[in-house]
Design a protein around this motif. Structure first.
Motif, PDB file in Angstrom:
ATOM      1  N   GLU A  51       0.827  -1.211   0.000  1.00  0.00           N
ATOM      2  CA  GLU A  51       0.000   0.000   0.000  1.00  0.00           C
ATOM      3  C   GLU A  51       0.860   1.259   0.000  1.00  0.00           C
ATOM      4  N   VAL A  61       0.976   3.830  -3.314  1.00  0.00           N
ATOM      5  CA  VAL A  61       0.477   5.198  -3.136  1.00  0.00           C
ATOM      6  C   VAL A  61       1.579   6.210  -3.437  1.00  0.00           C
ATOM      7  N   LYS A  63      -9.308  -2.556   2.637  1.00  0.00           N
ATOM      8  CA  LYS A  63      -9.180  -1.103   2.781  1.00  0.00           C
ATOM      9  C   LYS A  63      -7.879  -0.607   2.156  1.00  0.00           C
ATOM     10  N   ALA A  64      -6.801  -1.344   2.368  1.00  0.00           N
ATOM     11  CA  ALA A  64      -5.525  -0.962   1.756  1.00  0.00           C
ATOM     12  C   ALA A  64      -5.627  -1.014   0.235  1.00  0.00           C
ATOM     13  N   GLN A 120      -8.289  -0.557  -1.564  1.00  0.00           N
ATOM     14  CA  GLN A 120      -9.094   0.584  -1.998  1.00  0.00           C
ATOM     15  C   GLN A 120      -8.273   1.865  -1.986  1.00  0.00           C
ATOM     16  N   ASN A 121      -7.448   2.035  -0.974  1.00  0.00           N
ATOM     17  CA  ASN A 121      -6.585   3.218  -0.909  1.00  0.00           C
ATOM     18  C   ASN A 121      -5.632   3.272  -2.103  1.00  0.00           C
ATOM     19  N   GLU A 155      -7.624   4.238  -5.273  1.00  0.00           N
ATOM     20  CA  GLU A 155      -7.988   5.657  -5.254  1.00  0.00           C
ATOM     21  C   GLU A 155      -6.776   6.550  -5.503  1.00  0.00           C
ATOM     22  N   ALA A 156      -5.623   6.174  -4.960  1.00  0.00           N
ATOM     23  CA  ALA A 156      -4.411   6.980  -5.168  1.00  0.00           C
ATOM     24  C   ALA A 156      -4.025   7.009  -6.636  1.00  0.00           C
TER      25      ALA A 156
END
Length: 374
Positions: free
Chosen positions: A124, A128, A148-149, A151-152, A155-156
């Motif tokens: 992650e 990112v 969640k990681a 998804q982050n 999105e990044a």
């Protein structure tokens, strides 16, 4: 998988063309050349983040065979590795970074793609950071250790207007593409049962793969994901439920932090069922599908090759290729052509797998069937 995603995957298979079981040696399972066509102009520069065994033994050698990309830089926390790689691959010092100086890669026009080859818990952060540095990203599987990681990370990359690919090398491999075709096109009729399993006896008990906080789990997070992928890509469907069981630990001291062996069972919307095993104490590597009018299998099915396949009508004959070279060339060709990466290798695909891995763990921990339709 939603109907739109299923159709997208099927369109992908159809667009590259169906094949017969036996093909000329210079083509893959879909009639394509086994090597990307040489391009006019520069290749995309790839920087490898993490110089462990996979980078050293698989990715770097593969990048000497690629047509659309090249090894342009490295990121490592070990100065001696940096020196070794600079000399071996003629990498300029300006293209070598450590984990603290990594963000300076934003100013390096020689590097277009960052390939994250780190322990799972670090994916992650560096995906990112790579996106924020303005680079396209390839990330090894599993994409991360939590949804969640994942998804982050997605999105990044979207925020930076950069594309994210996951290291699903087998999606470009000819034998694998052929069993995708056989299953999804129902060449032997509807699939009734699948066995999709991958395991091996692990060595050094102190390595990061044996530490839950770094790996996210044991063999399921390492090679078990191949078995999850196998059952999904031969059906072209998403499972609707899962049950799972941990095996008793025969080496409890060695496996005090992660599972030793894990079994799980998927049900699919078509009625197909799968049975899978992953293990760090025994070798197994098979993808088998029993259909209404026959069967097909790969064994070996998930390793670096050569893979081997057969059907109820005879052997599957496909060319042997370098998986990593095919994968990186395929991704970089789309990037060079300005195309959106196909759904089956994107961050969204990685997220689906991580959700399934977590569901398998929940099923094993609770002893309950987990409904995956919600």
């Amino acid at each position: 998988m939603s109907n739109s995603l299923i159709q997208s995957r099927r369109r992908f298979l159809m667009n590259v063309g169906a094949s017969a079981i036996t093909l000329p040696v210079l083509t893959d399972a879909f009639g394509n050349s086994i090597q990307s066509e040489p391009r006019q102009g520069r290749k995309l520069g790839i920087a490898l983040v993490g110089l462990g065994s996979y980078s050293k033994n698989q990715l770097a050698p593969a990048l000497q065979q690629t047509q659309n990309c090249r090894l342009a830089g490295v990121v490592t926390g070990t100065p001696s590795k940096a020196e070794e790689w600079m000399q071996k691959y003629n990498i300029p010092k300006a293209n070598v970074y450590d984990y603290k100086t990594f963000d300076r890669i934003a100013d390096n026009k020689d590097i277009d793609v960052v390939y994250v080859v780190l322990p799972n818990s670090m994916h992650e952060e560096f995906v990112v950071r790579a996106a924020q540095a303005g680079k396209h990203v390839i990330c090894e599987k599993p994409m991360a250790i939590t949804p969640k990681a994942c998804q982050n990370m997605i999105e990044a990359c979207k925020k930076a207007n950069k594309q994210l690919a996951i290291g699903y090398r087998l999606h470009y491999e000819p034998f694998t593409k052929e069993v995708m075709r056989l299953g999804q096109e129902k060449v032997f009729g509807p699939i009734k049962f699948i066995e999709s399993s991958d395991g091996f006896r692990i060595g050094d008990p102190t390595q990061w793969r044996m530490k839950k906080d770094m790996a996210g789990g044991g063999p399921l997070m390492d090679v078990g994901i191949y078995a999850v992928q196998g059952s999904r890509y031969v059906t072209g469907e998403e499972p609707i439920s899962v049950t799972a069981q941990f095996s008793p630990k025969t080496e409890p001291q060695k496996f005090k932090d992660v599972e030793e062996t894990l079994f799980w069972q998927f049900e699919f919307p078509s009625g197909a069922v799968s049975n899978s095993t992953t293990s760090y104490t025994a070798g197994i590597e098979r993808l088998y599908a029993a259909c209404q009018n026959g069967w097909f299998e790969l064994s070996p099915a998930f390793g670096y090759g050569p893979l081997k396949g057969r059907t109820s009508k005879g052997p599957i004959e496909q060319p042997v290729v370098n998986h990593q070279a095919m994968h990186m060339d395929g991704v970089c060709k789309d990037l060079l052509d300005g195309k959106k990466l196909p759904d089956h290798i994107t961050g969204e695909e990685g997220l689906r797998d991580v959700r399934l891995l977590q569901a398998i763990y929940r099923a094993a921990e609770t002893g309950r069937k987990i409904d995956l339709k919600a």
